[in-house]
Design a protein around this motif. Structure first.
Motif, mmCIF file in Angstrom:
data_model
loop_
_atom_site.group_PDB
_atom_site.id
_atom_site.type_symbol
_atom_site.label_atom_id
_atom_site.label_comp_id
_atom_site.label_asym_id
_atom_site.label_seq_id
_atom_site.Cartn_x
_atom_site.Cartn_y
_atom_site.Cartn_z
ATOM 1 N N VAL A 485 0.852 -1.183 0.000
ATOM 2 C CA VAL A 485 0.000 0.000 0.000
ATOM 3 C C VAL A 485 0.894 1.242 0.000
ATOM 4 N N LEU A 486 0.808 2.011 -1.079
ATOM 5 C CA LEU A 486 1.578 3.259 -1.174
ATOM 6 C C LEU A 486 0.786 4.396 -0.545
ATOM 7 N N THR A 487 1.464 5.248 0.210
ATOM 8 C CA THR A 487 0.806 6.400 0.813
ATOM 9 C C THR A 487 1.606 7.660 0.511
ATOM 10 N N GLY A 488 0.927 8.806 0.624
ATOM 11 C CA GLY A 488 1.550 10.094 0.313
ATOM 12 C C GLY A 488 2.141 10.801 1.503
ATOM 13 N N ILE A 489 2.289 10.110 2.632
ATOM 14 C CA ILE A 489 2.854 10.756 3.821
ATOM 15 C C ILE A 489 4.246 11.290 3.504
ATOM 16 N N GLY A 490 4.514 12.482 3.956
ATOM 17 C CA GLY A 490 5.816 13.107 3.756
ATOM 18 C C GLY A 490 5.777 14.265 2.788
ATOM 19 N N ALA A 491 4.765 14.308 1.921
ATOM 20 C CA ALA A 491 4.678 15.412 0.957
ATOM 21 C C ALA A 491 4.341 16.720 1.657
ATOM 22 N N ASP A 492 3.313 16.716 2.489
ATOM 23 C CA ASP A 492 2.911 17.946 3.182
ATOM 24 C C ASP A 492 4.012 18.450 4.105
ATOM 25 N N GLU A 493 4.675 17.537 4.804
ATOM 26 C CA GLU A 493 5.702 17.936 5.759
ATOM 27 C C GLU A 493 6.874 18.625 5.074
ATOM 28 N N GLN A 494 7.256 18.135 3.914
ATOM 29 C CA GLN A 494 8.434 18.686 3.236
ATOM 30 C C GLN A 494 8.122 19.865 2.332
ATOM 31 N N LEU A 495 6.861 19.962 1.875
ATOM 32 C CA LEU A 495 6.530 20.938 0.840
ATOM 33 C C LEU A 495 5.524 21.978 1.316
ATOM 34 N N ALA A 496 5.478 22.200 2.636
ATOM 35 C CA ALA A 496 4.652 23.268 3.218
ATOM 36 C C ALA A 496 3.181 23.084 2.879
ATOM 37 N N GLY A 497 2.663 21.859 3.060
ATOM 38 C CA GLY A 497 1.294 21.573 2.679
ATOM 39 C C GLY A 497 0.252 21.899 3.722
ATOM 40 N N TYR A 498 0.650 22.132 4.970
ATOM 41 C CA TYR A 498 -0.320 22.372 6.036
ATOM 42 C C TYR A 498 -0.580 23.863 6.221
ATOM 43 N N SER A 499 -1.746 24.182 6.787
ATOM 44 C CA SER A 499 -2.084 25.588 7.019
ATOM 45 C C SER A 499 -1.121 26.236 7.999
ATOM 46 N N ARG A 500 -0.551 25.437 8.915
ATOM 47 C CA ARG A 500 0.402 26.019 9.861
ATOM 48 C C ARG A 500 1.679 26.493 9.166
ATOM 49 N N ALA A 543 2.901 -0.900 4.377
ATOM 50 C CA ALA A 543 2.880 0.508 3.983
ATOM 51 C C ALA A 543 4.231 0.899 3.403
ATOM 52 N N ARG A 544 4.182 1.612 2.284
ATOM 53 C CA ARG A 544 5.419 2.122 1.682
ATOM 54 C C ARG A 544 5.242 3.606 1.360
ATOM 55 N N PHE A 545 6.304 4.368 1.580
ATOM 56 C CA PHE A 545 6.223 5.828 1.595
ATOM 57 C C PHE A 545 7.203 6.449 0.589
ATOM 58 N N PRO A 546 6.804 6.603 -0.670
ATOM 59 C CA PRO A 546 7.741 7.135 -1.680
ATOM 60 C C PRO A 546 8.286 8.516 -1.355
ATOM 61 N N PHE A 547 7.474 9.394 -0.747
ATOM 62 C CA PHE A 547 7.951 10.748 -0.454
ATOM 63 C C PHE A 547 8.998 10.759 0.649
ATOM 64 N N LEU A 548 9.133 9.651 1.387
ATOM 65 C CA LEU A 548 10.149 9.566 2.431
ATOM 66 C C LEU A 548 11.314 8.674 2.020
ATOM 67 N N ASP A 549 11.405 8.355 0.751
ATOM 68 C CA ASP A 549 12.609 7.709 0.226
ATOM 69 C C ASP A 549 13.804 8.618 0.506
ATOM 70 N N GLU A 550 14.912 8.037 0.924
ATOM 71 C CA GLU A 550 16.070 8.849 1.309
ATOM 72 C C GLU A 550 16.542 9.755 0.187
ATOM 73 N N ASN A 551 16.518 9.278 -1.057
ATOM 74 C CA ASN A 551 16.959 10.107 -2.179
ATOM 75 C C ASN A 551 15.989 11.248 -2.452
ATOM 76 N N VAL A 552 14.696 10.989 -2.268
ATOM 77 C CA VAL A 552 13.696 12.048 -2.458
ATOM 78 C C VAL A 552 13.879 13.128 -1.405
ATOM 79 N N VAL A 553 14.028 12.720 -0.138
ATOM 80 C CA VAL A 553 14.201 13.701 0.936
ATOM 81 C C VAL A 553 15.489 14.496 0.731
ATOM 82 N N SER A 554 16.550 13.813 0.348
ATOM 83 C CA SER A 554 17.822 14.518 0.126
ATOM 84 C C SER A 554 17.696 15.529 -1.008
ATOM 85 N N PHE A 555 16.996 15.143 -2.072
ATOM 86 C CA PHE A 555 16.816 16.082 -3.186
ATOM 87 C C PHE A 555 16.013 17.297 -2.743
ATOM 88 N N LEU A 556 14.905 17.062 -2.065
ATOM 89 C CA LEU A 556 14.085 18.198 -1.625
ATOM 90 C C LEU A 556 14.815 19.036 -0.587
#
Length: 647
Positions: A485-500, A543-556
């Motif tokens: 099961v792929l999930t999108g966790i990590g996108a909002d945290e890294q890319l300013a997705g929350y209202s806060r 659960a698998r988290f593509p947005f928290l792949d180490e290479n993705v996080v390092s790039f962002l």
């Protein structure tokens, strides 16, 4: 993915050669393909190891693994990079082989510093009487601990127990590094001392202060007879991701770039940004690194292609191996589009879309459908698809249902040859309350807020995948067979997705936004990932988290913040800007403009039972039932039609 557990006692009086029934059941649900227990005894301590395997890779390898010198290894993880694992090999066996060849603790740390992918592990080093354990840098795999009998026993487990007197003692092992316990010394000294080997970024200036902070976090919530200390050699693990780029532009960010409208989200705004050559290059690099992350997470799975040539399957008989938690928002749409690149084209992809309703109890499917075998080979009963006969329209009021259906059309237009299975999962208030009490509250613990309840329940029902499939031939009951099961966790945290994030930017500018993003990543292990791993893993899925792949996080992390988000632009454009631009490049125009909507609101689970709650409030619905109630329930347990287990 596996359920792993180690129970240690320093007194024969407190040692049991069997796990409690409820804990064993919880572990077996995570690892339904193989179960095994192993005891290691010494004059001063006894250890019970229990391993339960969900087979996804290489040959089925039972756990715990044993070494010639008496070592024992339990592994709940995936090696996606860093350590060489061939497609036909089992990564648990490879990791144990590597550990067995380590000469000292420095070698052990070097090994885990290289692994890329989610993991938690328990390793008994017999020759030194050492027990090593820990979670990966982001805490993508759950590991809990509890200490009992004033330090005379303790337990490590992927998931906790049900009974209230024990459940409230479980806490998450902090993702602060790797821990080591000297079992012989602990038995003699009658005190538990955890030696921590913390994660350390070599680029940070004040390493001592950073390690002290990790020690403080690791010590939180521990009983007074347990302490955490730095290892004697002051050794550390190397952080697997690049440090966050906190560079600020020469002048404060003000108006959007010339030619870009800031009044409302529009495709023209995003197209105008993509006319800039540098922006287009950065977006292309982002798509490439995220696509590689998705590829690693959808390959190396058992597929029909592994069958002999004579075993030809009709398209309708092909089962989905990969599912996506799917709201139709930009995160899940981009993941789906990239999964389409790498999943074999003749294999369906399941899109799991959940919605809740309160007004009326759903009408069950007709009795003629009960236990009927579906085209995908899954047995499904009427109770797990309560609206199959009544039709899905009454659930369409949930915002995520509308965006999910729109997203399906967009994916079908982009890749018409793919079988996209939109699995509409409809949950009544009655079913929510029943299964929260029976299963979900125990999995969400030790997380305990209203937000944890809302998201934990929504993710549990979504990952179960029991709903109905809206196909050209009509609506039919369906249960997703996908184990990944792929999930999108990590996108909002890294890319300013929350209202806060927007609020922080408005008050403290880009410098404040950088600090907010840094904080989000630092706390994601304790706020989200352990909980979601326990909830999804309860269905025998990973659960698998593509947005928290180490290479993705390092790039962002390498990008300046204004290339990831532009919060001078309106909602639906400025937050997660680089992801929206990527969606445009992938041909997903409509979903690229959808504003962020939290899962608890999109699925309509928030405010379902109490409208005056705050997300941060402690949630009474998550309180574990008492032992008295548990004994009463045991007398009235029945077989659950959704999971075929006894509740």
């Amino acid at each position: 993915m596996c359920g792993i557990c180690c129970s240690v006692s320093f007194s024969l009086e407190h040692f049991s050669k069997d796990l409690k029934e409820d804990l064993l059941c919880n572990l077996q649900r995570r690892g339904p393909d193989s179960s095994r227990q192993l005891v290691r005894s010494d004059a001063d301590y006894q250890c019970l190891f229990s391993g339960h395997v969900l087979h996804l890779r290489g040959a089925l390898t039972a756990q715990p693994l044993e070494g010639e010198r008496g070592d024992v290894f339990l592994w709940n993880g995936e090696v996606f990079s860093g350590v060489q694992v061939e497609a036909e090999e089992n990564d648990a066996q490879i990791m144990f082989n590597c550990l067995s060849s380590c000469q000292d603790e420095s070698d052990i740390l070097s090994l885990f510093s290289e692994v890329q992918g989610p993991w938690s592990f328990i390793y008994y080093q017999a020759s030194h009487h050492h027990l090593w354990f820990g979670r990966d840098f982001f805490g993508r795999r759950s590991l809990l601990w509890h200490f009992g009998n004033l330090g005379m026993s303790f337990c490590l487990s992927s998931v906790g127990s049900h009974t209230s007197e024990v459940a409230n003692q479980w806490r998450e092992v902090p993702a602060s590094g790797i821990f080591r316990i000297d079992l012989k010394s602990t038995s003699i000294c009658k005190s538990v001392v955890l030696k921590l080997y913390p994660w350390r970024s070599i680029s940070k200036e004040n390493v001592t202060r950073e390690c002290d902070e990790r020690l403080t976090r690791a010590s939180a919530s521990l009983p007074p007879f347990v302490s955490v200390a730095a290892n004697e050699a002051t050794l550390c693990l190397k952080e697997p991701v690049a440090p966050l780029n906190v560079l600020l532009p020469p002048a404060p960010a003000a108006a959007p770039r010339a030619g870009v409208s800031s009044s409302r989200p529009s495709a023209e705004t995003l197209r105008a940004l993509l006319t800039d050559g540098h922006t287009q290059e950065v977006v292309g690099q982002f798509i490439a690194v995220l696509s590689s992350a998705v590829r690693r997470r959808v390959l190396c799975l058992p597929r029909e292609g592994d069958l002999p040539p004579s075993a030809v399957l009709e398209p309708r008989d092909r089962k989905a191996k990969v599912a996506i938690l799917f709201s139709g928002g930009v995160d899940s749409m981009v993941i789906a589009a990239l999964a389409d690149r790498h999943v074999p084209l003749d294999e369906p992809i399941d899109l799991l879309n959940v919605a809740f309703i309160t007004k009326e109890k759903a009408t069950p499917a007709s009795s003629s459908n009960k236990g009927r075998k579906q085209g995908n080979g899954e047995m499904l009963s009427e109770e797990s698809t309560p609206d199959a006969a009544a039709g899905p329209e009454k659930w369409a009021g949930a915002p995520d249902r509308a965006t999910g259906r729109a997203g399906l059309k967009e994916l079908q237009a982009a890749s018409p040859a793919r079988a996209w299975n939109l699995v509409e999962i409809n949950v009544s208030l009655e079913e929510l309350q029943e299964l929260r009490r029976a299963r979900i509250c125990h999995l969400v613990q030790p997380s305990d807020t209203v937000l944890d309840d809302s998201i934990g329940c929504a993710v549990w029902f979504a990952a179960r995948g029991a709903g109905c499939l809206v196909a050209p031939g009509g609506v039919r009951p369906y249960r997703s067979p996908a184990k990944v099961v792929l999930t999108g966790i990590g996108a909002d945290e890294q890319l300013a997705g929350y209202s806060r994030h927007r609020a922080r930017f408005q008050t403290h500018g880009l410098a404040g936004l950088n600090k907010e993003i840094e904080m989000e990543l630092a706390r994601i292990s304790s706020r989200n990932l352990g909980r979601d791993d326990r909830v999804i893993g309860d269905h025998g899925k990973e659960a698998r988290f593509p947005f928290l792949d180490e290479n993705v996080v390092s790039f962002l992390n390498s990008l300046p913040v204004w290339e990831k988000a532009n919060l001078t632009l309106p909602r639906g454009t400025g937050e997660k800007l680089i992801l929206r631009l990527a969606a445009m490049e992938l041909g997903l125009t409509a979903s690229a403009l959808l504003p962020k909507r939290a899962m608890q609101f999109g699925s309509r689970i928030a405010k379902l039972e109490k409208r005056n709650e705050k997300a941060s409030d402690k949630c009474g619905r998550l309180q574990v039932i008492s032992l008295e109630n548990l004994s009463i329930e045991k007398e009235t347990k029945t077989q659950c039609p959704q999971c075929n287990n006894i509740h």
